[in-house]
Enzyme design. Sequence first.
Site, PDB file in Angstrom:
ATOM      1  N   SER A  44       0.717  -1.206  -0.091  1.00 36.69           N
ATOM      2  CA  SER A  44      -0.135   0.077   0.023  1.00 36.69           C
ATOM      3  C   SER A  44       0.851   1.315  -0.081  1.00 36.69           C
ATOM      4  O   SER A  44       0.234   2.342  -0.514  1.00 36.69           O
ATOM      5  CB  SER A  44      -0.890  -0.047   1.094  1.00 36.69           C
ATOM      6  OG  SER A  44      -0.238  -0.127   2.553  1.00 36.69           O
ATOM      7  N   HIS A 250      -1.015   5.706   6.616  1.00 38.34           N
ATOM      8  CA  HIS A 250      -0.295   5.696   5.477  1.00 38.34           C
ATOM      9  C   HIS A 250       0.015   7.054   5.186  1.00 38.34           C
ATOM     10  O   HIS A 250      -0.452   8.311   5.407  1.00 38.34           O
ATOM     11  CB  HIS A 250      -1.336   5.109   4.609  1.00 38.34           C
ATOM     12  CG  HIS A 250      -1.378   3.852   4.458  1.00 38.34           C
ATOM     13  ND1 HIS A 250      -2.346   3.014   5.287  1.00 38.34           N
ATOM     14  CD2 HIS A 250      -0.768   2.606   3.759  1.00 38.34           C
ATOM     15  CE1 HIS A 250      -2.144   1.728   5.154  1.00 38.34           C
ATOM     16  NE2 HIS A 250      -1.107   1.428   4.099  1.00 38.34           N
TER      17      HIS A 250
END
Length: 268
Positions: A44, A250
């Site tokens: 990711s 993230h």
Amino acid sequence: MKFRRLITGAATAALVLGASLLGPAGAAAQPAAAAEVYVALGDSYSSGVGAGNYDSGSGNCKRSANAYPQQWAAANSPSAFHFTACSGARTTDVLANQLGPLNSSTTLVSISIGGNDAGFADAMQTCVLQSTASCVNRMGVANNYISNTLPAQLDSVYSEIRSRAPQARVVVLGYPRIYQLNGSCIVGISEQARGAINNTANHLSDITSKRAADHGFSYGDVRSAFTGHEICSSSPWLHSVTFPIGDSYHPTAAGQTGGYLPVFASHA
């Protein structure tokens, strides 16, 4: 007389031809550089989760137009670009699902992988929902995995990349530290838990760097690029707990642009 003119004409043509080969500075002309054939692999952090603007065709892989591979390709116009990085990917997923575009014509490969194998997302969930002691213990489990199990898994991926793309420059990207310690956060997990998380992120980066080097790959260490932009800093490039929940921890679009992209570009 005609013979002399033929010689003169031939000599003139040779001079013109020589000048064109040497170029304006008199240096020998170089062949045009071959266009890049770029394959972007990984998890990711490479697909761009958290950066928004996802390709609807990528489904749960959540490949973002703001991810560093996509930005680099847009700026450098490779002759071919294959973006197979996928949210949630582990080393086994890379081996099973992402390596198809690699071949002897591939010139550039990027990859970030290993965090999901080590259970970093699960460990973060433990830290957010449970006690400091549980967080520290769970990070210890992750560290043990990173030390003793992950190296062989990384070796399998790196060896397969080299086997399939023997001519490629391979750039392995690491992970940032998550928190700025003694920063601006006044709520959330304890400072001890934040330190334990950072220590595990550092350990993951150090092990990944060593495995990359042993395979002759470049390592893009993003920790310095993200220094001053961690969670609890005044200008974070990482999401804290957010919605959608999968974006948590993230890089934001700014983190991809200001953190990952220049580090990758410096090795590409």
